[in-house]
Design a protein around this motif. Sequence first.
Motif, short mmCIF file in Angstrom:
data_model
loop_
_atom_site.label_atom_id
_atom_site.label_comp_id
_atom_site.label_asym_id
_atom_site.label_seq_id
_atom_site.Cartn_x
_atom_site.Cartn_y
_atom_site.Cartn_z
N TYR A 40 0.83 -1.20 0.00
CA TYR A 40 0.00 0.00 0.00
C TYR A 40 0.87 1.25 0.00
O TYR A 40 2.02 1.22 0.43
N SER A 41 0.29 2.33 -0.41
CA SER A 41 1.00 3.59 -0.51
C SER A 41 1.39 4.13 0.87
O SER A 41 0.60 4.09 1.81
N CYS A 42 2.58 4.68 0.92
CA CYS A 42 3.02 5.33 2.16
C CYS A 42 2.14 6.54 2.48
O CYS A 42 1.98 6.89 3.64
N ASP A 43 1.56 7.13 1.45
CA ASP A 43 0.65 8.26 1.70
C ASP A 43 -0.52 7.83 2.58
O ASP A 43 -0.97 8.59 3.45
N GLU A 44 -0.99 6.60 2.39
CA GLU A 44 -2.07 6.08 3.23
C GLU A 44 -1.58 5.91 4.67
O GLU A 44 -2.29 6.24 5.62
N LEU A 45 -0.37 5.39 4.81
CA LEU A 45 0.18 5.20 6.15
C LEU A 45 0.30 6.54 6.87
O LEU A 45 -0.10 6.67 8.03
N MET A 46 0.80 7.54 6.16
CA MET A 46 0.97 8.86 6.78
C MET A 46 -0.39 9.48 7.10
O MET A 46 -0.53 10.17 8.12
N ALA A 47 -1.39 9.25 6.25
CA ALA A 47 -2.74 9.76 6.53
C ALA A 47 -3.29 9.13 7.81
O ALA A 47 -3.92 9.80 8.63
N LEU A 48 -3.05 7.84 7.98
CA LEU A 48 -3.50 7.17 9.20
C LEU A 48 -2.77 7.70 10.43
O LEU A 48 -3.39 7.95 11.47
N VAL A 49 -1.46 7.86 10.31
CA VAL A 49 -0.68 8.40 11.44
C VAL A 49 -1.20 9.79 11.80
O VAL A 49 -1.41 10.09 12.98
N ARG A 50 -1.43 10.64 10.80
CA ARG A 50 -1.97 11.99 11.08
C ARG A 50 -3.34 11.89 11.76
O ARG A 50 -3.63 12.61 12.71
N GLY A 51 -4.18 10.99 11.26
CA GLY A 51 -5.51 10.83 11.85
C GLY A 51 -5.46 10.36 13.29
O GLY A 51 -6.17 10.89 14.15
N PHE A 52 -4.61 9.38 13.57
CA PHE A 52 -4.49 8.89 14.95
C PHE A 52 -3.84 9.94 15.84
O PHE A 52 -4.17 10.05 17.02
N SER A 53 -2.95 10.72 15.27
CA SER A 53 -2.33 11.81 16.02
C SER A 53 -3.38 12.85 16.41
O SER A 53 -3.45 13.28 17.57
N GLN A 54 -4.20 13.24 15.45
CA GLN A 54 -5.25 14.22 15.74
C GLN A 54 -6.25 13.67 16.74
O GLN A 54 -6.68 14.38 17.65
N HIS A 55 -6.59 12.41 16.61
CA HIS A 55 -7.55 11.79 17.54
C HIS A 55 -7.01 11.75 18.96
O HIS A 55 -7.73 12.03 19.92
N SER A 56 -5.74 11.38 19.09
CA SER A 56 -5.17 11.13 20.42
C SER A 56 -4.50 12.34 21.04
O SER A 56 -4.29 12.37 22.26
N GLY A 57 -4.09 13.29 20.21
CA GLY A 57 -3.30 14.41 20.72
C GLY A 57 -1.82 14.08 20.85
O GLY A 57 -1.03 14.91 21.29
N ILE A 58 -1.45 12.88 20.47
CA ILE A 58 -0.03 12.48 20.48
C ILE A 58 0.60 13.01 19.19
O ILE A 58 0.11 12.72 18.10
N PRO A 59 1.68 13.78 19.29
CA PRO A 59 2.31 14.28 18.06
C PRO A 59 2.69 13.13 17.13
O PRO A 59 3.11 12.05 17.59
N ALA A 60 2.55 13.35 15.83
CA ALA A 60 2.81 12.29 14.84
C ALA A 60 4.21 11.67 14.99
O ALA A 60 4.33 10.43 14.90
N PRO A 61 5.28 12.45 15.21
CA PRO A 61 6.59 11.80 15.39
C PRO A 61 6.62 10.85 16.58
O PRO A 61 7.18 9.75 16.50
N GLU A 62 6.00 11.24 17.68
CA GLU A 62 5.95 10.37 18.86
C GLU A 62 5.10 9.14 18.59
O GLU A 62 5.42 8.03 19.02
N LEU A 63 4.02 9.32 17.87
CA LEU A 63 3.16 8.18 17.50
C LEU A 63 3.94 7.18 16.64
O LEU A 63 3.82 5.98 16.83
N GLN A 64 4.74 7.70 15.71
CA GLN A 64 5.58 6.80 14.90
C GLN A 64 6.56 6.03 15.78
O GLN A 64 6.78 4.84 15.57
N ARG A 65 7.16 6.71 16.76
CA ARG A 65 8.11 6.02 17.65
C ARG A 65 7.40 4.94 18.46
O ARG A 65 7.91 3.83 18.62
#
Length: 180
Positions: A40-65
Amino acid sequence: MVFVELLAMAEDAFGEAAVDSVIDSADLPSGGAYTAVGNYSCDELMALVRGFSQHSGIPAPELQRLFGHWMMNSFVRHYPDFFVGRNGSLDMLAAIEDEIHVEVRKLYPDADLPHFDIHRPDAHQMHMTYRSPRPLADFCHGLIEGCVSQFGETAVISREDRKIDDATEADFQILIKNKA
């Protein structure tokens, strides 16, 4: 596998309703239906990370870690043989490019894997350079931290990021402080 595990982590952390909401609002070409063997496209992965970041309030870099930690635990569960006979996290990390990625390519010939250059000045230090067209240096950082933890070690990990053309590079300096 990465997409399936990201959704599993998010469901564990935020609940099924949150995962469904993020998938619905992300308007993904795949519709959010992933298999462990799909590509799958990395764009989809990044969209999911952004979405979960917005939902949780966890910054996207920290969510990736955090996802890197989760993924390391997944690797231990699904591929325990890769960890057998390793004398610590640096041995494991040194095996990624020339051993583990070789096996991954046998299973998934179309996999577009990152590249790692490794230099070990001694048994307690490693310089690792991560290169990828995907912006996942934070995820890689979490994988390294998870690997250190998996072997019961403590480490000082420093990182310098570079953006080169359409690629991401990160230099990691890993110093093992002690073993459990």
